[in-house]
Motif scaffolding. Structure first.
Motif, PDB file in Angstrom:
ATOM      1  N   TRP A  69      23.575 -11.571   8.981  1.00 33.89           N
ATOM      2  CA  TRP A  69      24.165 -10.277   8.641  1.00 33.89           C
ATOM      3  C   TRP A  69      23.360  -9.564   7.558  1.00 33.89           C
ATOM      4  O   TRP A  69      23.219  -8.340   7.582  1.00 33.89           O
ATOM      5  N   HIS A  70      22.847 -10.313   6.606  1.00 33.43           N
ATOM      6  CA  HIS A  70      22.044  -9.709   5.533  1.00 33.43           C
ATOM      7  C   HIS A  70      20.803  -9.041   6.115  1.00 33.43           C
ATOM      8  O   HIS A  70      20.461  -7.907   5.767  1.00 33.43           O
ATOM      9  N   THR A  71      20.140  -9.724   7.027  1.00 39.55           N
ATOM     10  CA  THR A  71      18.953  -9.154   7.674  1.00 39.55           C
ATOM     11  C   THR A  71      19.327  -7.924   8.491  1.00 39.55           C
ATOM     12  O   THR A  71      18.653  -6.889   8.410  1.00 39.55           O
ATOM     13  N   LEU A  72      20.402  -8.020   9.270  1.00 38.33           N
ATOM     14  CA  LEU A  72      20.828  -6.881  10.088  1.00 38.33           C
ATOM     15  C   LEU A  72      21.165  -5.663   9.233  1.00 38.33           C
ATOM     16  O   LEU A  72      20.774  -4.534   9.561  1.00 38.33           O
ATOM     17  N   ILE A  73      21.868  -5.875   8.132  1.00 40.53           N
ATOM     18  CA  ILE A  73      22.262  -4.763   7.257  1.00 40.53           C
ATOM     19  C   ILE A  73      21.036  -4.142   6.600  1.00 40.53           C
ATOM     20  O   ILE A  73      20.874  -2.913   6.580  1.00 40.53           O
ATOM     21  N   ARG A  74      20.153  -4.957   6.072  1.00 40.71           N
ATOM     22  CA  ARG A  74      18.976  -4.415   5.367  1.00 40.71           C
ATOM     23  C   ARG A  74      18.040  -3.680   6.336  1.00 40.71           C
ATOM     24  O   ARG A  74      17.558  -2.591   6.038  1.00 40.71           O
ATOM     25  N   LYS A  75      17.785  -4.275   7.486  1.00 44.97           N
ATOM     26  CA  LYS A  75      16.887  -3.623   8.454  1.00 44.97           C
ATOM     27  C   LYS A  75      17.567  -2.399   9.070  1.00 44.97           C
ATOM     28  O   LYS A  75      16.919  -1.384   9.335  1.00 44.97           O
ATOM     29  N   GLY A  76      18.882  -2.496   9.279  1.00 44.09           N
ATOM     30  CA  GLY A  76      19.629  -1.343   9.778  1.00 44.09           C
ATOM     31  C   GLY A  76      19.614  -0.185   8.783  1.00 44.09           C
ATOM     32  O   GLY A  76      19.560   0.986   9.177  1.00 44.09           O
ATOM     33  N   ALA A  77      19.651  -0.514   7.499  1.00 38.93           N
ATOM     34  CA  ALA A  77      19.576   0.525   6.468  1.00 38.93           C
ATOM     35  C   ALA A  77      18.210   1.216   6.513  1.00 38.93           C
ATOM     36  O   ALA A  77      18.123   2.455   6.431  1.00 38.93           O
ATOM     37  N   HIS A  78      17.145   0.436   6.655  1.00 34.08           N
ATOM     38  CA  HIS A  78      15.804   1.020   6.792  1.00 34.08           C
ATOM     39  C   HIS A  78      15.773   1.981   7.982  1.00 34.08           C
ATOM     40  O   HIS A  78      15.329   3.119   7.862  1.00 34.08           O
ATOM     41  N   PHE A  79      16.221   1.494   9.134  1.00 31.80           N
ATOM     42  CA  PHE A  79      16.210   2.290  10.355  1.00 31.80           C
ATOM     43  C   PHE A  79      17.001   3.586  10.160  1.00 31.80           C
ATOM     44  O   PHE A  79      16.530   4.672  10.499  1.00 31.80           O
ATOM     45  N   SER A  80      18.202   3.467   9.602  1.00 32.20           N
ATOM     46  CA  SER A  80      19.074   4.628   9.426  1.00 32.20           C
ATOM     47  C   SER A  80      18.508   5.644   8.441  1.00 32.20           C
ATOM     48  O   SER A  80      18.576   6.858   8.684  1.00 32.20           O
ATOM     49  N   GLU A  81      17.987   5.164   7.318  1.00 35.77           N
ATOM     50  CA  GLU A  81      17.401   6.073   6.323  1.00 35.77           C
ATOM     51  C   GLU A  81      16.314   6.943   6.951  1.00 35.77           C
ATOM     52  O   GLU A  81      16.240   8.144   6.706  1.00 35.77           O
TER      53      GLU A  81
END
Length: 167
Positions: A69-81
């Motif tokens: 989940w930590h990886t998904l959230i951090r990479k998802g934040a990059h993608f979304s930003e």
């Protein structure tokens, strides 16, 4: 003195891009502990939401779930930003006369260049790393944001044309 609508549109669009770039910069300026605890809070909330019996799971399984989940959230934040940045750049470019190719190439290239500079910036922030993978994720986000903006613009033009012909 009256400000032209196009001048106001360009100014506000550019300001939105600059403001969003500043937000990205500020997130990147957080040291590893602050950044990790920010995403850690989101991770714990999501884990409790999606894994109701998390606390009864074996510790090894808990660690695996948290890491995923930590990886998904951090990479998802990059993608979304960067999806947001790509869309904002599209909106700003829309106010100028560029060919169709450049209207989409400039936001993607601009976002990719900013992603590279952002990762370089993180190299100098304590407990943060510079990652080419994150540049790829950021660029993919920008491509997606640009594509969504293009689709919405197409649908709005089509709707406007349809309304015009119906009158």
């Amino acid at each position: 003195m009256m400000i032209k609508k196009q001048t106001l549109d360009r100014t506000l669009s550019a300001a939105a891009v600059a403001l969003w770039m500043a937000v990205i910069f500020l997130f990147s300026a957080q040291n590893g502990n602050v950044s990790g605890s920010t995403s850690g809070g989101v991770v714990r909330w999501l884990v409790n939401l999606f894994h109701p019996h998390f606390s009864q799971m074996p510790e090894g399984q808990q660690m695996g779930i948290l890491a995923l989940w930590h990886t998904l959230i951090r990479k998802g934040a990059h993608f979304s930003e960067y999806a947001i940045l790509g869309a904002l750049l599209c909106n700003a470019i829309r106010t100028y006369r560029f060919s169709r190719f450049w209207r989409w190439a400039i936001p993607i290239a601009g976002s990719a260049i900013y992603a590279m500079s952002d990762e370089l910036h993180q190299f100098f922030v304590p407990d943060r790393v510079c990652s080419i993978v994150d540049v790829g994720i950021d660029t993919a986000g920008a491509i997606c944001g640009t594509a969504v903006f293009a689709l919405i613009a197409f649908l709005l033009r089509r709707r406007k044309k349809h309304i015009k012909t119906a009158q």
